[in-house]
Design an enzyme around this catalytic site. Structure first.
Site, PDB file in Angstrom:
ATOM      1  N   MET A 121     -12.153   4.692  -0.751  1.00  0.00           N
ATOM      2  CA  MET A 121     -12.809   5.031   0.517  1.00  0.00           C
ATOM      3  C   MET A 121     -13.425   6.402   0.302  1.00  0.00           C
ATOM      4  SD  MET A 121      -9.757   3.584   2.906  1.00  0.00           S
ATOM      5  CE  MET A 121      -8.638   3.500   1.517  1.00  0.00           C
ATOM      6  N   MET A 175     -11.404  -5.663   5.629  1.00  0.00           N
ATOM      7  CA  MET A 175     -10.597  -4.703   6.396  1.00  0.00           C
ATOM      8  C   MET A 175     -10.277  -5.309   7.761  1.00  0.00           C
ATOM      9  SD  MET A 175     -10.098  -2.139   4.437  1.00  0.00           S
ATOM     10  CE  MET A 175      -9.146  -1.202   5.626  1.00  0.00           C
ATOM     11  N   SER A 216       0.840  -1.199   0.000  1.00  0.00           N
ATOM     12  CA  SER A 216       0.000   0.000   0.000  1.00  0.00           C
ATOM     13  C   SER A 216       0.870   1.242   0.000  1.00  0.00           C
ATOM     14  CB  SER A 216      -0.896   0.023   1.243  1.00  0.00           C
ATOM     15  OG  SER A 216      -1.376   1.341   1.436  1.00  0.00           O
ATOM     16  N   GLY A 248       1.207  -1.978   4.106  1.00  0.00           N
ATOM     17  CA  GLY A 248       1.749  -0.635   3.912  1.00  0.00           C
ATOM     18  C   GLY A 248       2.961  -0.402   4.774  1.00  0.00           C
ATOM     19  N   SER A 249       2.719  -0.111   6.057  1.00  0.00           N
ATOM     20  CA  SER A 249       3.827   0.256   6.947  1.00  0.00           C
ATOM     21  C   SER A 249       4.837  -0.879   7.098  1.00  0.00           C
ATOM     22  CB  SER A 249       3.283   0.691   8.312  1.00  0.00           C
ATOM     23  OG  SER A 249       2.388  -0.265   8.820  1.00  0.00           O
ATOM     24  N   HIS A 300      -8.374   1.065  -3.983  1.00  0.00           N
ATOM     25  CA  HIS A 300      -9.292   0.870  -2.849  1.00  0.00           C
ATOM     26  C   HIS A 300      -9.964   2.208  -2.589  1.00  0.00           C
ATOM     27  CE1 HIS A 300      -9.553   0.046   1.802  1.00  0.00           C
ATOM     28  NE2 HIS A 300     -10.736   0.250   1.247  1.00  0.00           N
ATOM     29  N   ASP A 328      -4.700   3.589  -1.916  1.00  0.00           N
ATOM     30  CA  ASP A 328      -5.774   3.919  -0.973  1.00  0.00           C
ATOM     31  C   ASP A 328      -6.308   5.314  -1.261  1.00  0.00           C
ATOM     32  OD1 ASP A 328      -6.028   1.651   0.853  1.00  0.00           O
ATOM     33  OD2 ASP A 328      -3.930   2.058   1.318  1.00  0.00           O
ATOM     34  N   HIS A 377      -1.253  -1.309  -4.323  1.00  0.00           N
ATOM     35  CA  HIS A 377      -2.514  -0.945  -3.653  1.00  0.00           C
ATOM     36  C   HIS A 377      -2.553   0.569  -3.433  1.00  0.00           C
ATOM     37  CE1 HIS A 377      -5.984  -1.968  -1.055  1.00  0.00           C
ATOM     38  NE2 HIS A 377      -5.547  -1.003  -0.239  1.00  0.00           N
ATOM     39  N   ASP A 414      -6.654  -6.363   4.400  1.00  0.00           N
ATOM     40  CA  ASP A 414      -6.015  -5.035   4.382  1.00  0.00           C
ATOM     41  C   ASP A 414      -6.029  -4.432   5.778  1.00  0.00           C
ATOM     42  OD1 ASP A 414      -5.127  -2.495   3.791  1.00  0.00           O
ATOM     43  OD2 ASP A 414      -6.815  -1.961   2.499  1.00  0.00           O
ATOM     44  N   GLY A 415      -4.834  -4.201   6.309  1.00  0.00           N
ATOM     45  CA  GLY A 415      -4.714  -3.483   7.576  1.00  0.00           C
ATOM     46  C   GLY A 415      -3.922  -4.248   8.613  1.00  0.00           C
ATOM     47  N   GLY A 416      -2.782  -3.688   8.994  1.00  0.00           N
ATOM     48  CA  GLY A 416      -1.992  -4.284  10.071  1.00  0.00           C
ATOM     49  C   GLY A 416      -1.320  -5.593   9.719  1.00  0.00           C
ATOM     50  N   GLY A 436      -8.752   4.485   6.917  1.00  0.00           N
ATOM     51  CA  GLY A 436      -8.424   5.899   7.075  1.00  0.00           C
ATOM     52  C   GLY A 436      -6.944   6.151   7.296  1.00  0.00           C
ATOM     53  N   PHE A 437      -6.256   5.209   7.918  1.00  0.00           N
ATOM     54  CA  PHE A 437      -4.846   5.449   8.265  1.00  0.00           C
ATOM     55  C   PHE A 437      -4.034   4.171   8.133  1.00  0.00           C
ATOM     56  CE2 PHE A 437      -7.572   8.341  10.571  1.00  0.00           C
ATOM     57  CZ  PHE A 437      -7.017   9.564  10.207  1.00  0.00           C
ATOM     58  N   GLY A 438      -2.764   4.350   7.825  1.00  0.00           N
ATOM     59  CA  GLY A 438      -1.837   3.232   7.848  1.00  0.00           C
ATOM     60  C   GLY A 438      -1.287   3.042   9.253  1.00  0.00           C
ATOM     61  N   GLY A 439      -0.569   1.957   9.457  1.00  0.00           N
ATOM     62  CA  GLY A 439       0.150   1.754  10.712  1.00  0.00           C
ATOM     63  C   GLY A 439      -0.693   1.382  11.914  1.00  0.00           C
TER      64      GLY A 439
HETATM   65  C1  DX5 Z   1      -6.315   1.769   5.544  1.00  0.00           C
HETATM   66  C2  DX5 Z   1      -5.838   1.314   4.202  1.00  0.00           C
HETATM   67  C3  DX5 Z   1      -4.764   0.284   4.211  1.00  0.00           C
HETATM   68  C4  DX5 Z   1      -3.513   0.734   4.884  1.00  0.00           C
HETATM   69  C5  DX5 Z   1      -2.697  -0.448   5.255  1.00  0.00           C
HETATM   70  O1  DX5 Z   1      -7.416   2.602   5.368  1.00  0.00           O
HETATM   71  O2  DX5 Z   1      -6.915   0.764   3.472  1.00  0.00           O
HETATM   72  O3  DX5 Z   1      -4.477  -0.134   2.886  1.00  0.00           O
HETATM   73  O4  DX5 Z   1      -2.727   1.557   4.093  1.00  0.00           O
HETATM   74  O5  DX5 Z   1      -1.586   0.021   5.945  1.00  0.00           O
HETATM   75  P1  DX5 Z   1      -0.890  -0.860   7.055  1.00  0.00           P
HETATM   76  O6  DX5 Z   1      -0.375  -2.082   6.373  1.00  0.00           O
HETATM   77  O7  DX5 Z   1       0.177   0.024   7.577  1.00  0.00           O
HETATM   78  O8  DX5 Z   1      -1.949  -1.191   8.075  1.00  0.00           O
HETATM   79 ZN    ZN Z   2      -6.463  -0.200   1.487  1.00  0.00          ZN
END
Ligand code: DX5
Ligand code: ZN
Length: 230
Positions: free
Chosen positions: A75, A144, A9, A204-205, A73, A36, A34, A182-184, A149-152
């Protein structure tokens, strides 16, 4: 068994060097890119528009010239105009949240008519109802494992149960549908998501937070393919 795909991501990439980041992560073994897309309305953050997707397309290629799919993706709310704009901007896969659209089936038809793969995204608290009626329209289901909304953020463990249920629905349908999470996602939990039934992994992170993208992606693949502990 379906080939597992790793989809870095860009949300955690260096936004001042996005093209280079795409090139680096493709060279490191990314299967999908990916993207976002956040509108500061459906989710409390603001990221990329279709022009960024279009600009990145030429970087999402392998050394032999073959393309790396861009997985958009959405949102955003409303969905249709932006879905169309991202299809025109070269997206390959477009997923959206059913609660963001008034006419989910129509939006899926629109995405497919534009030549893209289409998918629905389920938030941590979203029911599976939309899938019951739309599974035959879907190429992707995205679960999800954080609130969008946020990474990490940290992986929400209840997502594993949801992945298991959706995997059963996909198997029962007999259709070729990717089950994306997707996420964490990190090296330490990707195996659990895989064993629950996911086959496509957004991270992502975990990837962009390290300097050596290849070593993270390789470690994720090794986790997925290592034999089960006895
Ligand atoms: C959150 C995004 C994810 C996010 C994943 O809204 O849809 O794609 O970037 O980031 P990590 O892997 O850091 O949770
Ligand atoms: Zn995403």
């Amino acid at each position: 068994m379906t080939q597992a795909l790793i989809a870095p991501s860009l949300l955690s990439a260096d936004f001042a060097r996005l093209g280079e980041e795409v090139r680096s992560v493709v060279a490191a073994g990314a299967d999908w890119i990916h993207l976002d897309v956040m509108d500061n309305h459906f989710v409390p953050n603001l990221t990329f528009g279709p022009m960024v997707c279009q600009a990145l397309r030429k970087y999402a290629v392998h050394a032999d010239g073959s393309r790396v799919p861009i997985d958009v993706h959405l949102m955003v709310q409303p969905v249709d105009a932006l879905a169309r704009a991202f299809a025109d901007a070269g997206a390959d896969v477009i997923t959206f949240h059913p609660e963001a659209g008034a006419h989910v089936d129509r939006t899926l038809q629109l995405i497919k008519a534009a030549g893209c793969k289409a998918g629905l995204v389920l938030n941590p608290s979203s029911p599976l109802d939309a899938l019951e009626w739309e599974l035959d329209q879907l190429d992707v289901v995205l679960i999800m494992s954080v609130n969008p909304g946020f990474g990490g953020q940290s992986f929400i463990p209840a997502a594993l149960k949801k992945i298991e249920r959706v995997r059963k629905m996909i198997e029962a349908s007999g259709r070729d549908i990717r089950l994306e999470v997707d996420g964490g996602i990190k090296t330490g939990n990707i195996r659990a998501a895989h064993d629950a039934g996911a086959d496509t992994f957004v991270a992502g992170s975990a990837i962009f937070g390290q300097s050596d993208y290849r070593s993270v992606i390789d470690a994720m693949r090794a986790e997925i393919s290592r034999p089960a502990a006895t």
